[in-house]
Design an enzyme around this catalytic site. Structure first.
Site, PDB file in Angstrom:
ATOM      1  N   CYS A   3       0.833  -1.194   0.000  1.00  0.00           N
ATOM      2  CA  CYS A   3       0.000   0.000   0.000  1.00  0.00           C
ATOM      3  C   CYS A   3       0.866   1.242   0.000  1.00  0.00           C
ATOM      4  CB  CYS A   3      -0.951   0.006   1.199  1.00  0.00           C
ATOM      5  SG  CYS A   3      -0.112   0.237   2.786  1.00  0.00           S
ATOM      6  N   CYS A   6       3.383   1.737   2.769  1.00  0.00           N
ATOM      7  CA  CYS A   6       4.643   1.013   2.588  1.00  0.00           C
ATOM      8  C   CYS A   6       5.610   1.848   1.766  1.00  0.00           C
ATOM      9  CB  CYS A   6       4.407  -0.312   1.868  1.00  0.00           C
ATOM     10  SG  CYS A   6       3.148  -1.362   2.597  1.00  0.00           S
ATOM     11  N   ASP A 424      12.994  24.137 -33.363  1.00  0.00           N
ATOM     12  CA  ASP A 424      14.119  24.392 -34.245  1.00  0.00           C
ATOM     13  C   ASP A 424      13.561  24.329 -35.675  1.00  0.00           C
ATOM     14  OD1 ASP A 424      16.819  24.528 -35.253  1.00  0.00           O
ATOM     15  OD2 ASP A 424      16.683  22.369 -35.601  1.00  0.00           O
ATOM     16  N   ASP A 623      16.324  18.495 -33.243  1.00  0.00           N
ATOM     17  CA  ASP A 623      16.692  17.219 -33.852  1.00  0.00           C
ATOM     18  C   ASP A 623      17.430  16.293 -32.903  1.00  0.00           C
ATOM     19  OD1 ASP A 623      19.259  18.217 -33.706  1.00  0.00           O
ATOM     20  OD2 ASP A 623      19.484  18.537 -35.864  1.00  0.00           O
ATOM     21  N   ASP A 627      21.126  20.249 -31.062  1.00  0.00           N
ATOM     22  CA  ASP A 627      20.301  21.103 -30.209  1.00  0.00           C
ATOM     23  C   ASP A 627      20.370  20.690 -28.739  1.00  0.00           C
ATOM     24  OD1 ASP A 627      19.249  22.773 -32.241  1.00  0.00           O
ATOM     25  OD2 ASP A 627      17.896  21.177 -32.843  1.00  0.00           O
TER      26      ASP A 627
END
Length: 738
Positions: A3, A6, A424, A623, A627
């Site tokens: 749960c 925990c 870009d 790309d 970049d």
């Protein structure tokens, strides 16, 4: 872990170890991922810490997806068996007790045949068998958690069923300790509680298994064997034994076993399972192919390039796993609440019993017991613990099937909150494969001579525009001489020496810096730039030699995609190194809101900072190769590319296809996942906030309604199933249509 409590306790225990930087504990995958500073603490030491906190842990030396799937399947099957056993044992208990209450004739039949005492003894023995058999785990785990002063869901079940069984056993063995009106047994409550919770966990385990469907589907993409040429003949070899350089024969309809390059043959490959693109891609000698894709009608000979854990498919599986194990910022609130949830419920249950004993009607003890046990059983920290991770698992898995990889799980939340999408230009909004449209010699230079000199320099430069010039020279059948002393100037061009002559290729600024007057050529250049072409110049010696123009076609669906982003309330920006005139032409054609042009690669981060001023959240789409700084600077970096060429490590989100619709798909998955998570969290908190008071007896005074422990157990099981079922709806997400 069983749960949310925990999860919170494991998280707190691990985070408290010196040297631990970050902890992500996931209930759905039952794994913890820890980042540490330096070599200490070791993974083994961290596993011991979790074990000492009451949650036995082992180190995953190698993360084997198949093993995790097998373990989940085995767990689901084991819970199903336990549920069947508990149900068969609980059925006669319920019939004997509840049948006597509901059907008077049956009550008389039981009294005349076996009698009340014998009926209670049968119920006691069958219930004991349930508690020590199928229900044993609730006690071994729940009591251990109590001893560690970290009570969890198992502790609530253990305390609640023990109270019901212990009270009933007292009625059976020592009835004189209780008033006559309170001498009622609740064996069936303990039995049914265990059955319902086991049933809920069994269905929950099956549903959790379905959240991993995407991982299983990805794993099944790779074939088990392949035809490999060894010792001059084709042999069937397990894929795990293929090595780089091996020659593979691929027949029509077969899956590509590993990443490779085509050395012979021609065919079309279905790459939809990797990129999400439905149209088969033509492949011939020299083209790369990706493991897991399906060959079409032709036969191919391949040479293996990447195998095993190095293949693109293996990388995708790892990324999906990492994203599924992530902890989103929204989870922080859940962690704070659930750490104290179970102790609070135990306190509420205790207070409920005391209040009923103080002011309840006769038989006081029976009412107090029913209300207290109902509070313990109806509380559901499981729903809170599963609310976020299950949605993440399903969403990231489905996104991978659609060709979108969330490398970092927190990007799933961050992308839903962006205000601006910045693109870009080259290779993102355009095809990224420019072609030479104009090569106009200047002065007295011959066109072929000038082109061959320019191509000599450009052949040594890694840039799409340079490739366009070199390709044009080769198409014209020109002999390209050797260039020397090449100096690439980022964002400006390149300088080299060809046959004793200094050759400059690049922008107007490069020419100006070197004292080269362009004269009337500038007017012609500006006119072409205004129509969207990329224009630059060449000089040989100190004399202008050529005006060069290349055209990079805008992607066919760029305008439609940007229009749909606008419809979703987003602003769209474009950042490019092109001249202002060229950038303006492209921006006008596709509907860009904000344009930043003439930006050098290292200046893209500053451009993003400009857009982010005022608190705007920005996703940058590039790309994924040149970049990288901008992808890292943006709130969310999205790398767009194709298959094996993509720079997977550069961004938060990776689009396996070059199609701009992938941006929409990623955004759609992100927003759908966050809606789903909020729905789950609302349900989990609202359920507990509404029904715990009902179980305590809040409606008894006004409506005479007191919730039975059996109904409380059923409601608790249904709460977790609701969260899981809601998360599984994300499997129906679709790719954005053209």
């Amino acid at each position: 872990m069983s749960c949310a409590s925990c999860v919170a306790r494991v998280d707190r225990a691990l985070a408290g170890v010196p040297g631990v930087r970050e902890v992500a504990v996931n209930l759905a995958t039952e794994e913890a991922t820890i980042e540490v500073d330096g070599a200490e603490p070791t993974a083994e030491a961290l596993a011991r810490t979790a074990t000492e906190a009451g949650y036995p842990a082992t180190v995953l030396q190698v993360r084997v997806p198949e093993a995790a799937e097998d373990r989940r399947t085995e767990e689901a099957e084991g819970l199903a068996r336990q549920t069947w056993v508990a149900g068969l044992l609980a059925l006669p208990v319920v019939v004997l007790e509840m049948g006597s209450h509901m059907v008077p004739a049956f009550h008389h039949f039981v009294m005349q045949t076996i009698g009340t005492q014998q009926s209670w003894w049968i119920q006691a023995l069958l219930t004991a068998a349930i508690l020590v058999g199928p229900g044993r785990a609730f006690y071994t785990r729940g009591v251990a958690a109590l001893l560690h002063r970290a009570p969890d869901m198992n502790s609530l079940v253990a305390v609640g069923t023990s109270a019901a069984y212990g009270y009933s056993l007292c009625v059976l063995l020592a009835p004189g300790l209780l008033p006559a009106a309170a001498q009622v047994v609740y064996f069936e409550a303990a039995a049914v509680i265990v059955f319902f919770i086991l049933l809920g966990r069994s269905l929950e385990a099956r549903a959790k298994g379905r959240t991993g469907t995407a991982i299983r589907a990805l794993l099944q993409l790779q074939p088990k064997t392949a035809q490999v040429v060894r010792d001059g003949r084709a042999q069937t070899v397990p894929v795990a034994e293929i090595e780089p350089g091996d020659v593979i024969l691929l027949r029509p309809g077969e899956r590509v076993p590993v990443d490779a390059v085509v050395t012979e043959g021609q065919s079309h490959l279905d790459e939809s399972m990797i990129t999400g693109e439905p149209i088969p891609v033509e492949k011939q000698a020299g083209d790369p192919v990706t493991g897991g894709t399906i060959n079409g009608p032709g036969s191919l000979t391949l040479q293996a390039t990447r195998v095993g854990a190095d293949t693109l498919l293996a990388g995708i599986v790892r990324m999906v796993q990492d994203a599924q194990g992530a902890k989103l910022p929204i989870q922080a609130l859940v962690d704070r609440v659930t750490l104290w949830f179970v102790p609070t419920v135990l306190g509420i249950a205790g207070a409920t019993v005391l209040i009923w004993l103080a002011v309840g009607p006769a038989p006081v003890i029976s009412y107090a017991l029913v209300a207290g046990v109902a509070v313990l059983i109806i509380a559901c920290p499981c729903a809170m613990g599963l609310a976020t991770p299950t949605s993440i698992m399903v969403a990231t898995g489905r996104a991978a099937e659609l060709g979108v990889l969330f490398r970092k799980g927190d990007a799933l939340q961050a992308l839903a909150d962006v205000d601006v999408i910045a693109f870009d230009k080259t290779g993102t909004l355009t095809e990224g494969a420019p072609v030479l449209s104009v090569f106009e010699p200047l002065g007295e230079f011959d066109a072929d001579t000038a082109l061959s000199y320019v191509a000599a320099v450009e052949a040594r430069v890694e840039h799409p525009v340079a490739h366009a010039v070199v390709q044009a020279a080769r198409t014209a059948g020109l002999t390209v001489p050797q260039a020397h002393a090449i100096k690439a100037l980022s964002g400006h061009g390149a300088i080299g020496e060809v046959e004793g002559q200094r050759v400059l290729v690049g922008s107007e600024a490069l020419m100006a810096e070197n004292g080269i007057a362009l004269g009337d050529a500038l007017d012609a250049a500006n006119a072409r730039a205004a129509s969207g072409e990329t224009v630059f110049f060449a000089a040989i010696g100190d004399v202008p030699a050529a005006l060069i123009s290349v055209t990079d076609q805008i992607k066919p669906n760029a305008a439609e995609v940007i229009a749909r982003l606008h419809a979703q309330g987003l602003r769209v920006a474009m950042i490019t190194g092109d001249k202002q005139e060229t950038a303006d032409a492209v921006a006008h054609q596709i509907g860009i809101d904000d344009l930043i042009a003439r930006v050098l690669p290292e200046g893209k981060t500053a451009a993003l900072e400009t857009i982010q001023q005022g608190g705007a959240k920005v996703a940058f789409v590039g790309d994924g190769i040149n970049d990288a700084p901008a992808l890292a600077k943006a709130d969310v970096g999205i790398a767009i590319g194709s298959g094996t060429d993509i720079a997977i490590g550069a961004a938060d989100v990776v689009l396996m296809s070059g199609d701009l619709r992938g941006v929409e798909t990623a955004l759609g998955v992100s927003r759908a996942a966050m809606r789903n998570i909020r729905q789950n969290l609302f349900w989990a908190f609202a359920y507990n906030a509404a029904l715990i008071p009902v179980a305590a007896g809040a409606l008894y005074a006004s409506l005479g309604l007191l919730l039975s422990p059996q109904l409380a157990a059923a409601a608790m099981a249904l709460s977790s199933l609701f969260v899981l079922s809601n998360a599984l709806r994300l499997r129906g997400l679709k790719r954005e249509a053209a």
